[in-house]
Scaffold this motif. Structure first.
Motif, mmCIF file in Angstrom:
data_model
loop_
_atom_site.group_PDB
_atom_site.id
_atom_site.type_symbol
_atom_site.label_atom_id
_atom_site.label_comp_id
_atom_site.label_asym_id
_atom_site.label_seq_id
_atom_site.Cartn_x
_atom_site.Cartn_y
_atom_site.Cartn_z
ATOM 1 N N ARG A 85 64.998 27.490 28.001
ATOM 2 C CA ARG A 85 64.357 27.002 26.780
ATOM 3 C C ARG A 85 65.348 26.235 25.907
ATOM 4 O O ARG A 85 65.079 25.144 25.430
ATOM 5 N N ASP A 86 66.524 26.822 25.734
ATOM 6 C CA ASP A 86 67.528 26.159 24.911
ATOM 7 C C ASP A 86 67.905 24.802 25.491
ATOM 8 O O ASP A 86 68.043 23.814 24.763
ATOM 9 N N GLU A 87 68.037 24.756 26.812
ATOM 10 C CA GLU A 87 68.393 23.486 27.462
ATOM 11 C C GLU A 87 67.312 22.439 27.243
ATOM 12 O O GLU A 87 67.602 21.281 26.977
ATOM 13 N N ILE A 88 66.055 22.865 27.371
ATOM 14 C CA ILE A 88 64.970 21.891 27.164
ATOM 15 C C ILE A 88 65.038 21.363 25.739
ATOM 16 O O ILE A 88 64.938 20.159 25.494
ATOM 17 N N GLU A 89 65.231 22.272 24.802
ATOM 18 C CA GLU A 89 65.265 21.859 23.404
ATOM 19 C C GLU A 89 66.442 20.920 23.122
ATOM 20 O O GLU A 89 66.375 20.086 22.234
ATOM 21 N N ASN A 90 67.506 21.062 23.888
ATOM 22 C CA ASN A 90 68.681 20.216 23.674
ATOM 23 C C ASN A 90 68.653 18.925 24.481
ATOM 24 O O ASN A 90 69.615 18.179 24.478
ATOM 25 N N THR A 91 67.583 18.688 25.200
ATOM 26 C CA THR A 91 67.518 17.489 26.030
ATOM 27 C C THR A 91 67.479 16.232 25.155
ATOM 28 O O THR A 91 66.674 16.132 24.239
ATOM 29 N N ARG A 92 68.382 15.306 25.454
ATOM 30 C CA ARG A 92 68.384 14.028 24.723
ATOM 31 C C ARG A 92 68.362 12.890 25.729
ATOM 32 O O ARG A 92 68.917 13.002 26.815
ATOM 33 N N ASN A 93 67.719 11.800 25.323
ATOM 34 C CA ASN A 93 67.661 10.592 26.161
ATOM 35 C C ASN A 93 67.255 10.877 27.591
ATOM 36 O O ASN A 93 67.843 10.368 28.534
ATOM 37 N N PHE A 94 66.267 11.722 27.717
ATOM 38 C CA PHE A 94 65.757 12.019 29.055
ATOM 39 C C PHE A 94 64.746 10.941 29.422
ATOM 40 O O PHE A 94 63.749 10.732 28.722
ATOM 41 N N ILE A 95 65.016 10.238 30.518
ATOM 42 C CA ILE A 95 64.115 9.141 30.897
ATOM 43 C C ILE A 95 63.009 9.686 31.783
ATOM 44 O O ILE A 95 63.256 10.163 32.883
ATOM 45 N N GLY A 96 61.809 9.660 31.251
ATOM 46 C CA GLY A 96 60.662 10.167 32.000
ATOM 47 C C GLY A 96 59.654 9.065 32.242
ATOM 48 O O GLY A 96 59.905 7.899 31.921
ATOM 49 N N THR A 97 58.520 9.414 32.797
ATOM 50 C CA THR A 97 57.503 8.391 33.039
ATOM 51 C C THR A 97 56.784 8.037 31.751
ATOM 52 O O THR A 97 56.289 6.938 31.581
ATOM 53 N N GLY A 98 56.695 8.991 30.830
ATOM 54 C CA GLY A 98 55.931 8.765 29.606
ATOM 55 C C GLY A 98 56.754 8.118 28.511
ATOM 56 O O GLY A 98 56.212 7.683 27.500
ATOM 57 N N GLY A 99 58.057 8.046 28.677
ATOM 58 C CA GLY A 99 58.899 7.456 27.652
ATOM 59 C C GLY A 99 60.271 8.084 27.711
ATOM 60 O O GLY A 99 60.612 8.754 28.681
ATOM 61 N N ILE A 100 61.057 7.862 26.661
ATOM 62 C CA ILE A 100 62.391 8.461 26.618
ATOM 63 C C ILE A 100 62.340 9.637 25.659
ATOM 64 O O ILE A 100 62.049 9.488 24.476
ATOM 65 N N PHE A 101 62.576 10.839 26.217
ATOM 66 C CA PHE A 101 62.367 12.060 25.444
ATOM 67 C C PHE A 101 63.628 12.464 24.698
ATOM 68 O O PHE A 101 64.721 12.466 25.261
ATOM 69 N N ASN A 102 63.468 12.805 23.418
ATOM 70 C CA ASN A 102 64.550 13.347 22.607
ATOM 71 C C ASN A 102 64.046 14.598 21.915
ATOM 72 O O ASN A 102 63.389 14.524 20.885
ATOM 73 N N PHE A 103 64.349 15.757 22.495
ATOM 74 C CA PHE A 103 63.872 16.993 21.884
ATOM 75 C C PHE A 103 64.867 17.484 20.854
ATOM 76 O O PHE A 103 66.045 17.105 20.869
ATOM 77 N N SER A 104 64.393 18.320 19.955
ATOM 78 C CA SER A 104 65.259 18.953 18.964
ATOM 79 C C SER A 104 64.519 20.188 18.474
ATOM 80 O O SER A 104 63.343 20.362 18.778
ATOM 81 N N PRO A 105 65.189 21.046 17.707
ATOM 82 C CA PRO A 105 64.490 22.251 17.230
ATOM 83 C C PRO A 105 63.253 21.932 16.393
ATOM 84 O O PRO A 105 62.387 22.776 16.229
ATOM 85 N N THR A 106 63.171 20.729 15.849
ATOM 86 C CA THR A 106 61.996 20.405 15.038
ATOM 87 C C THR A 106 61.042 19.461 15.769
ATOM 88 O O THR A 106 60.003 19.095 15.234
ATOM 89 N N GLU A 107 61.395 19.052 16.963
ATOM 90 C CA GLU A 107 60.571 18.069 17.688
ATOM 91 C C GLU A 107 60.409 18.543 19.128
ATOM 92 O O GLU A 107 61.338 18.477 19.918
ATOM 93 N N HIS A 108 59.223 18.997 19.454
ATOM 94 C CA HIS A 108 58.999 19.530 20.796
ATOM 95 C C HIS A 108 58.153 18.618 21.677
ATOM 96 O O HIS A 108 57.633 19.027 22.697
ATOM 97 N N ASN A 109 57.953 17.384 21.216
ATOM 98 C CA ASN A 109 57.300 16.399 22.079
ATOM 99 C C ASN A 109 58.304 15.334 22.464
ATOM 100 O O ASN A 109 58.377 14.896 23.603
ATOM 101 N N GLY A 110 59.107 14.936 21.505
ATOM 102 C CA GLY A 110 60.254 14.091 21.808
ATOM 103 C C GLY A 110 59.956 12.628 22.046
ATOM 104 O O GLY A 110 60.793 11.894 22.548
ATOM 105 N N LEU A 111 58.756 12.160 21.704
ATOM 106 C CA LEU A 111 58.423 10.747 21.930
ATOM 107 C C LEU A 111 58.093 10.060 20.607
ATOM 108 O O LEU A 111 57.754 10.706 19.624
ATOM 109 N N THR A 112 58.218 8.745 20.601
ATOM 110 C CA THR A 112 57.761 7.960 19.460
ATOM 111 C C THR A 112 56.680 7.009 19.933
ATOM 112 O O THR A 112 56.389 6.953 21.129
#
Lengths: 288, 329, 384
Positions: free
Chosen positions: C339-366
């Motif tokens: 869980r902690d690792e997922i929350e700390n994921t930054r600049n993860f390139i996925g099919t839906g966009g580039i994900f940037n998770f944080s403790p306050t952002e659990h979708n990570g997309l704009t």
């Protein structure tokens, strides 16, 4: 767009959809009259008709051939269903038989999902997609096909029940089973015929609406329910009632969606059902 | 009453054994929350099915919209507690009373008629309720359903694990079973059986058939309301799709598969059709085909339902033995 | 008759036995188990099916490449049928019976919301494949999601409308949570951008005809129709608009981002505009786009294995599983660390966009996760 032409548009839409409801309601009525069963797999016949026709048409078969073959196949399914699941149960209660039709409906839906997948498919329109205008409303050629075929099926059914021995025998066993048996009519065979006949009608309905509304494995449930609704509104057991109920339901639903609220469009249909039941419990043309 | 005396002790034993089995169940499954969870749903479904069976098996009426009462109970309790901060124990009588009175209003015009008019009215009613629940987002705050329904606690004792909830659900279910058994064996029960046998004959003998049918319909709706209450507070979230036509049909199926006019049949039917889909998970896409096929096969070979077939089986083995009386109908 | 009955008793006992037996087996060592729950049957099955297929494809690929640090990956997939009760049971089974490390799915917002409490209580990471913003807002410790929220899709559409100087719109949506949620977002965001909503219409998921609703819209002065739904409804809307001779542009939601829409709507699909993830227009993306190579590979692999084109729904499952796998690689088989690792994921390139998770952002997309796509000659084309 004036209110007048809007009304015309709603009524035309309503008549087309109502025709389909009427066909399904007729299917319910035929089986109900000869066996007393409410066949919850009726909607699945409609679905099968559309899906089989689409499959056959994509193999390159001419549309007419595909449609006829599809009707035949669905009729065979109806026959098979009666022989395998309804016929062996001598003396079972009606509710048991109704549950069997529910089982069959789930089964057929599942098989369709396995064969054709979960996406919707479409049959090409019978004669193009160029809309034309009547009284300020627009209408597709396919709508005319639906109306025309619906009316011819109804006419053929009428002729069948009035003028053929088989049709008369079916009417006789619907009116009074014991008396029919006494005059030598094989009532149980009539049950088989009724399933075949309503499967065929269901298939026709499924084929003619496929170009407008698409077919998918789960399209049968809602259509079946609306058809059942139409049959009750018209008076369960009455063929003219089924036709009247179908058209009435289609038109009122369309007008309701247009003038009241489209969010509650399906609710409109079932509210009509409740109103009719409370005011005239036996339906509009139901036998007392 | 005298006639039933002979039957009652064995019935009491039946219930005692049943309660013992229920109490031992968590031990047997090493208290695995998954099995407990499945059994909670069996319990909730049992409560509705017992009521529906009273209506179908004893009053001879079908309801094709019982999921709606389940939904009304769930949403009533859910809204009162989640939106208005009401205590669940206050929401419970509200949910039960609301479902019973709605049923009374629906039944009033239709139950006076002969034939299956109630079935058709409940079909329409069920669909309307489903659509209204779907459009409720202005009230529930989200189009997917109602969130944040609190759990139940008895005094300071919080029912926060599945095991604790399991005992709550089954206590209520056993209560409902016993109540229904008493009703079946009472004057009302006899009157109802008379209605089911021949309504005309019952009427001639001075039985107010319509009144009894209406009462049973309201009672069965109240059971569904109770089940809805239990469901809402167990899930913590309710969405309209749970309370649609499909579930109404499933409930009717549970009654018929279990066996009409049999209290134990309701338990068996609810258990069978709740557990079956869980077993069929291994079949993946084929599960609904197998489910439909099994349903047909059970009805074709056991048209009177699972309980009756079991009883017949026992009877043929120990002919004329009093053991067969254990399963009352 | 008696013998027959005995056989039938077995028939009844068999499922019960199976239930006990099957749940008793399956214990291998050194296998990382991840649970997946999708709406493989039921009304939401067009979403659940590609998700399931994608997960199976990825599972094979990862295991062929030697698994996760030598551990074989096993994804246990259950069907929810889009039903909250079934979904709850499936989750329980995954957590307590199969003892998985993380769960991906479910496909629908309703089913996701129904299991959030459960997941939070069991303390197991969940990456949902459902759209509703309510799943991650407010943030729940153990719950994440990969699909772009409809809030972003609406924002993208509003931008497009403003560019085109359209200030009067009509909304027509399917009467399920997906459609209603889209409508609600449009109602919130449109007035803020000075756009007036002049008509609200709705249709049922299996409605055969929408001319009544569209006739009403035709009677207003709307400059564009925005349709929010998943197939086949939106295709019928497109065809009915053609039939009624309506000339105003039709803007659809990302719910139509699979080939089925073009197939069903036929001619009427031409010129339809909608926001979508980059997957369906991967070939047209500039080579500088960081997602391009990944998208092309996924699309090709999927096409090769299943003989049909990949869509964005499968993409959501791709992102969810890859996020879990990359977290697993770093954290090992420990739920809290994953869980902690997922929350700390930054600049993860996925099919839906580039994900940037944080403790306050659990979708990570704009909203940049979306592009506007139009349909031309039966094919998707990137708009501008």
């Amino acid at each position: 767009m004036t209110t007048y032409s809007q009304v015309v548009q709603y009524v035309i839409t309503g008549i087309t959809i109502g025709g389909i409801y009427a066909l399904i309601a007729l299917g319910f009525t035929i089986i109900y009259n000869t066996t007393g069963i409410i066949n919850f797999a009726q909607g699945e016949f409609v679905m099968l008709g559309g899906m089989i026709a689409v499959s056959l048409a994509t193999t390159g078969l001419p549309l007419l051939c595909a449609a006829l073959l599809s009707v035949l196949l669905v009729t065979a399914v109806g026959l098979l269903f009666e022989r395998l699941a309804i016929h062996p149960l001598k003396g079972a209660s009606i509710i048991t038989l109704i549950i069997i039709t529910i089982g069959a409906s789930i089964f057929l839906k599942g098989v369709a999902m396995l064969i054709w997948g979960k996406d919707a498919v479409r049959l090409p329109s019978f004669s193009g997609d160029k809309p034309f205008h009547i009284l300020g409303a627009t209408i597709l050629p396919q709508h005319l096909w639906i109306l025309g075929i619906t009316l011819s099926v109804m006419l053929l059914l009428h002729l069948f029940f009035e003028y053929t021995i088989l049709g008369k025998a079916m009417r006789a066993s619907a009116a009074n089973r014991l008396a029919a048996t006494l005059v030598g009519i094989n009532v149980r065979k009539m049950a088989m015929c009724s399933f075949a006949l309503s499967a065929a009608i269901g298939a026709v309905a499924g084929i003619i609406i496929s170009p407008v509304t698409f077919s998918s494995y789960d399209v049968g449930t809602m259509l079946g329910l609306k058809g059942f609704c139409a049959a009750i509104i018209g008076g369960l057991g009455s063929s003219p009632g089924a036709i009247l109920g179908g058209f009435l339901l289609g038109i009122l639903e369309s007008l309701g969606a247009g003038f009241l609220s489209s969010s509650y469009k399906d609710a409109t249909a079932f509210c009509i059902l409740l109103t009719v039941l409370f005011l005239r419990p036996r339906g509009i043309l139901g036998r007392p | 009453m005298a006639k039933n005396l002979r039957k009652l002790p064995s019935g009491r034993w039946g219930i005692a054994i049943f309660i013992l089995c229920l109490a031992l169940f968590p031990l047997l499954t090493v208290n695995n929350p998954y099995y407990i969870n499945v059994m909670v749903f069996v319990g909730i479904n049992t409560i509705i099915v017992v009521g529906l069976n009273l209506l179908m098996g004893y009053a001879g009426q079908i309801s094709l919209g019982h999921a709606a009462f389940y939904g009304i109970g769930a949403y009533c309790s859910g809204l009162l507690t989640a939106k208005y901060g009401c205590s669940p124990w206050l929401a419970l009588p509200a949910a039960v009373a609301l479902t019973a009175s709605v049923a009374y209003l629906i039944g009033l015009p239709t139950l006076r008629l002969k034939g299956h008019y109630l079935a058709m009215a409940t079909l329409g009613f069920g669909m309307v309720v489903y659509i209204v629940l779907r459009q409720l987002s202005w009230l529930t705050g989200d189009s997917s359903g109602l969130m944040g329904i609190p759990g139940i606690s008895i005094g300071r004792f919080k029912l926060d694990t599945d095991l604790k909830y399991y005992f709550l659900v089954w206590t209520m279910a056993v209560g409902v079973l016993m109540l229904s058994r008493n009703i079946v064996n009472s004057r009302i029960g006899r009157a109802l059986r008379a209605v089911e046998g021949s309504e005309t004959a019952a009427r001639t003998l001075g039985v107010d058939t319509a009144r009894y049918k209406l009462q049973v319909f309201a009672l069965s709706a109240a059971y569904a309301g109770l089940a809805g209450f239990l469901y809402a507070h167990f899930m913590g979230f309710i969405g309209p799709s749970t309370f649609g036509f499909k579930f109404s049909i499933e409930l009717v199926t549970m009654v018929v598969v279990g066996g009409m006019a049999s209290i134990w049949g309701s338990v068996l039917g609810a258990a069978f059709l709740t557990i079956l889909p869980e077993c069929l998970r291994v079949a993946e896409d084929y599960d609904i085909v197998i489910y439909g096929l099994l349903l047909m096969v059970v009805m074709i070979f056991m048209p009177k339902g699972l309980t009756r077939t079991t009883v017949d089986l026992l009877k043929s083995r120990w002919t004329a033995s009093p053991v067969s009386q254990t399963n009352e109908e | 008759m008696f013998r027959l009955n005995k056989k039938l008793m077995w028939l009844f006992c068999l499922p019960v036995l199976l239930f006990v037996l099957i749940s008793g087996c399956a214990k291998e060592k050194k296998v990382y188990k991840i649970g997946a729950i999708f709406a493989i049957t039921g009304p939401a099955s067009p979403l659940g099916t590609p998700e399931r297929d994608t997960v199976k494809l990825l599972e094979d690929q990862i295991n062929q490449a030697g698994g996760i640090d030598g551990h074989r990956l096993k994804v246990i997939i259950y069907d929810t049928a889009g039903d909250e009760t079934k979904c709850r049971m499936a989750v329980k089974k995954l957590i307590y019976k199969d003892k998985v490390l993380a769960i991906i799915g479910p496909s629908r917002s309703g089913t996701t919301l129904a299991i959030i409490d459960e997941v939070q209580k069991a303390e197991i990471p969940l990456i949902s494949c459902a759209a509703s913003i309510k799943i991650v807002e407010p943030v729940k410790k153990w719950v994440f999601k990969t699909p772009q929220s409809d809030v972003l899709a609406v924002a993208k559409i509003i931008d497009y409308l403003k560019e085109r100087n359209i200030d009067k719109i009509a909304i027509i949506n399917v009467s399920n949570p997906y459609g209603i949620s889209g409508k609600e977002q449009l109602d919130i965001q449109a007035p803020q951008a000075g756009i007036q909503v002049v008509a609200h219409e709705e249709f049922g998921q299996k409605d055969p005809d929408m001319t009544a609703q569209l006739t009403r819209i035709k009677g207003t002065d709307a400059q564009a129709v925005i349709c929010w739904g998943t197939n086949p409804g939106p295709a019928i809307v497109a065809r009915n608009m053609r039939q009624l001779g309506m000339q105003i542009p039709l803007i659809q939601s990302h719910g139509i981002a699979n080939k089925k829409f073009i197939e069903l709507a036929g001619e009427a699909a031409e010129g339809v505009v909608f926001p979508a993830g980059r997957l369906i227009v991967a070939e047209e993306l500039p080579d500088s786009d960081p997602q391009k190579s990944l998208l092309l590979k996924y699309a090709n692999d999927f096409q090769q294995k299943y003989g049909r084109s990949a869509d964005t729904f499968g993409g959501h499952a791709w992102d969810a599983l890859q996020l879990v796998v990359s977290a697993l690689k770093k954290a090992g088989p420990d739920k809290a660390k994953i869980r902690d690792e997922i929350e700390n994921t930054r600049n993860f390139i996925g099919t839906g966009g580039i994900f940037n998770f944080s403790p306050t952002e659990h979708n990570g997309l704009t909203k940049e996760a979306f592009v506007m796509v139009t349909i031309r000659d039966g094919n998707w084309r990137l708009l501008k």
